[in-house]
Design an enzyme around this catalytic site. Sequence first.
Site, PDB file in Angstrom:
ATOM      1  N   PRO A 160      -2.636   2.766  20.852  1.00 58.10           N
ATOM      2  CA  PRO A 160      -1.414   2.068  20.433  1.00 58.10           C
ATOM      3  C   PRO A 160      -1.464   1.759  18.944  1.00 58.10           C
ATOM      4  CG  PRO A 160      -2.890   0.545  21.564  1.00 58.10           C
ATOM      5  CD  PRO A 160      -3.549   1.893  21.621  1.00 58.10           C
TER       6      PRO A 160
ATOM      7  N   ASN B 190      -7.942   9.253   6.595  1.00 57.50           N
ATOM      8  CA  ASN B 190      -6.861   9.086   5.611  1.00 57.50           C
ATOM      9  C   ASN B 190      -7.364   8.878   4.179  1.00 57.50           C
ATOM     10  OD1 ASN B 190      -7.628   6.351   5.355  1.00 57.50           O
ATOM     11  ND2 ASN B 190      -6.168   5.677   6.889  1.00 57.50           N
TER      12      ASN B 190
ATOM     13  N   ASP C 210      -3.088   6.384  -3.047  1.00 53.44           N
ATOM     14  CA  ASP C 210      -1.931   5.800  -2.360  1.00 53.44           C
ATOM     15  C   ASP C 210      -1.358   4.691  -3.258  1.00 53.44           C
ATOM     16  OD1 ASP C 210      -3.936   3.918  -2.006  1.00 53.44           O
ATOM     17  OD2 ASP C 210      -3.212   3.267  -0.063  1.00 53.44           O
TER      18      ASP C 210
ATOM     19  N   ARG D  84       0.032   6.525  19.215  1.00 53.13           N
ATOM     20  CA  ARG D  84      -0.397   7.653  18.377  1.00 53.13           C
ATOM     21  C   ARG D  84      -1.210   8.636  19.209  1.00 53.13           C
ATOM     22  NH1 ARG D  84       1.412   6.058  13.674  1.00 53.13           N
ATOM     23  NH2 ARG D  84       1.410   3.848  13.121  1.00 53.13           N
TER      24      ARG D  84
ATOM     25  N   GLY E 220      -1.076  -0.459  15.601  1.00 56.76           N
ATOM     26  CA  GLY E 220      -1.349  -1.884  15.396  1.00 56.76           C
ATOM     27  C   GLY E 220      -0.130  -2.646  14.926  1.00 56.76           C
ATOM     28  N   THR E 221       0.929  -1.916  14.546  1.00 56.56           N
ATOM     29  CA  THR E 221       2.054  -2.599  13.906  1.00 56.56           C
ATOM     30  C   THR E 221       3.415  -2.375  14.559  1.00 56.56           C
ATOM     31  OG1 THR E 221       2.162  -0.683  12.421  1.00 56.56           O
ATOM     32  CG2 THR E 221       1.021  -2.639  11.592  1.00 56.56           C
TER      33      THR E 221
ATOM     34  N   ASP F 133      -1.458   1.452  -3.552  1.00 56.36           N
ATOM     35  CA  ASP F 133      -2.254   0.375  -4.163  1.00 56.36           C
ATOM     36  C   ASP F 133      -3.656   0.841  -4.545  1.00 56.36           C
ATOM     37  OD1 ASP F 133      -3.193   0.552  -1.546  1.00 56.36           O
ATOM     38  OD2 ASP F 133      -3.487  -1.603  -1.314  1.00 56.36           O
TER      39      ASP F 133
ATOM     40  N   SER G 170       0.804  -1.212   0.000  1.00 55.97           N
ATOM     41  CA  SER G 170       0.000   0.000   0.000  1.00 55.97           C
ATOM     42  C   SER G 170       0.846   1.276   0.000  1.00 55.97           C
ATOM     43  CB  SER G 170      -0.948  -0.063   1.203  1.00 55.97           C
ATOM     44  OG  SER G 170      -1.850   1.005   1.173  1.00 55.97           O
TER      45      SER G 170
END
Length: 545
Positions: free
Chosen positions: A500, A373, A277, A508, A502-503, A279, A65
């Site tokens: 938090p 986004n 973006d 944040r 996710g990755t 993809d 992405s």
Amino acid sequence: MAQFEKVSQKSKVHPKPEGLTLQYGTAGFRTHATHLDHIMFRMGLLATLRSKKTKSTIGVMVTASHNPEEDNGVKLIDPMGEMVTVVWEGYATQLANAEQDSLLKELKDIIKKEDIDMSEPASVYIGKDTRPSSVSLSQAVLDGVSSLGGKTHDYGLVTTPQLHYMVCCCNTNGCYGSPTIEGYYQKLSQAFLQLTQNALNRTDDQKRLLVDGANGIGALKMREMEPFLRSELQVVLSNDGSSGKLNHMCGADYVKVQQKAPQGMNMGVGERCCSFDGDADRIVYYYTDSKGCFHLLDGDKIATLISTYLKELLTQAELNLQIAVVQTAYANGSSTRYLEDVMKVTVCCTKTGVKHLHHAAQEYDIGVYFEANGHGTVLFSKAAQKQIQELMKDPNTNDERKRAVKLLESTINLINQTVGDAISDMLVIEAVLAIRGMSAQDWDAIYTDLPNRQLKVTVSDRRVIDTTDAERRAVSPKGLQDTIDMLVKKYKSARSFVRPSGTEDVVRVYAEADTQESADSLAHEVSLAVYRLAGGIGDEPKPLH
């Protein structure tokens, strides 16, 4: 069994580096491309099992992405074009992290748990984006599918939403559309041309749109689609992949985060511009005013434009259908207030992540969802679609109602309901602006965004942060939410929340207030609180000014 023998042999060609663990998240697996060969092979295996289990075609998309070009990733697509179910996300993680010698054991464990009949045929659709690594990685997926005897259809270079569309077309026996790239272009362009017939006296300037293709697959597919749109949309494509690097200083994520135009785009004053973006499943719009000031029209603005247009059509068609806008905590407070107070539209808030929004949107007759986004779509329930079709056929429908219903029907055909789709969303936005005779400035003026700021704080373990109320309030660590509440009280029209990632091990931080200075200041103070109470590492966050 012979089939497992083949898996055993082939898996040696795609070995797992020892000790490497990866998690299947909202965006599937995503990391540096060099770590993904074994993952791709195993996702080929899993997609084959999922196909046997559901007796349907399953999709596997190789993409990272909006990540940098050197990264890659993979997502599984379920039968109706939706994201794979949570239980199977767990299997994906289980299979990906199995050490080489226990791969067969984990595979058989999933087969047993899901009671999969291995004699069932399997069909898997595969697509990839334009990253150099996508060629060998999609081959690893094909190896995985074939080693369990599954059949594949390799679509090659497609956008993520196009593959979602193909999977849905296949499993609805063509009711959703024809599962070819040509079929996708035909369905969308016909609906778009039907809608724009309702726009009067458009000048060439009004038909002109500047598109930033993020040097990715979206640019490639936009070029292919242009002839289908004939003279109704004149696309000026930049960052088309001919020279720049994928997502580098361009694309929807860059524009949204940096709040500025991408490199390589020559914008005139007031010209409508948009960015895909990497993809092509996200889109944001923007323009610059006469003072050279940059204006972003993000997912909140898109949801507002589309939902107000649909609400007007429902009123004109005299259809009693409930329309709702699904937002996350990141939605700008001004958009929520406008939708609830002015438009009287139902607004519901859910956790961040498209799968949560998609799921919530399914609860309504018409569910509009866009993350800030720019990732989102509109879902029409079967019952809503049936009502619209019946009204179309009713000979007693008067002209005004018939016109509104026709517009609704074309809009449904233009929207890719399986997933957020930058090309489809772009055409919907262009059609709505044309029908309503609006410029980008008119659209922007619907409401004024509250100034906001997003920051991130690196912590030793993101799991210390636990949230509730659709991620708007922190439950742990102790004292953090009290501190945030206290800080918010210092500013006008303010709110802030933390969540938090996710990755990665970051937290944040989001803040908004009546001025940019206040939003920046609040974001900084909340970042400090996170750093001190949630185990921040590295230097203490510095003030922004």
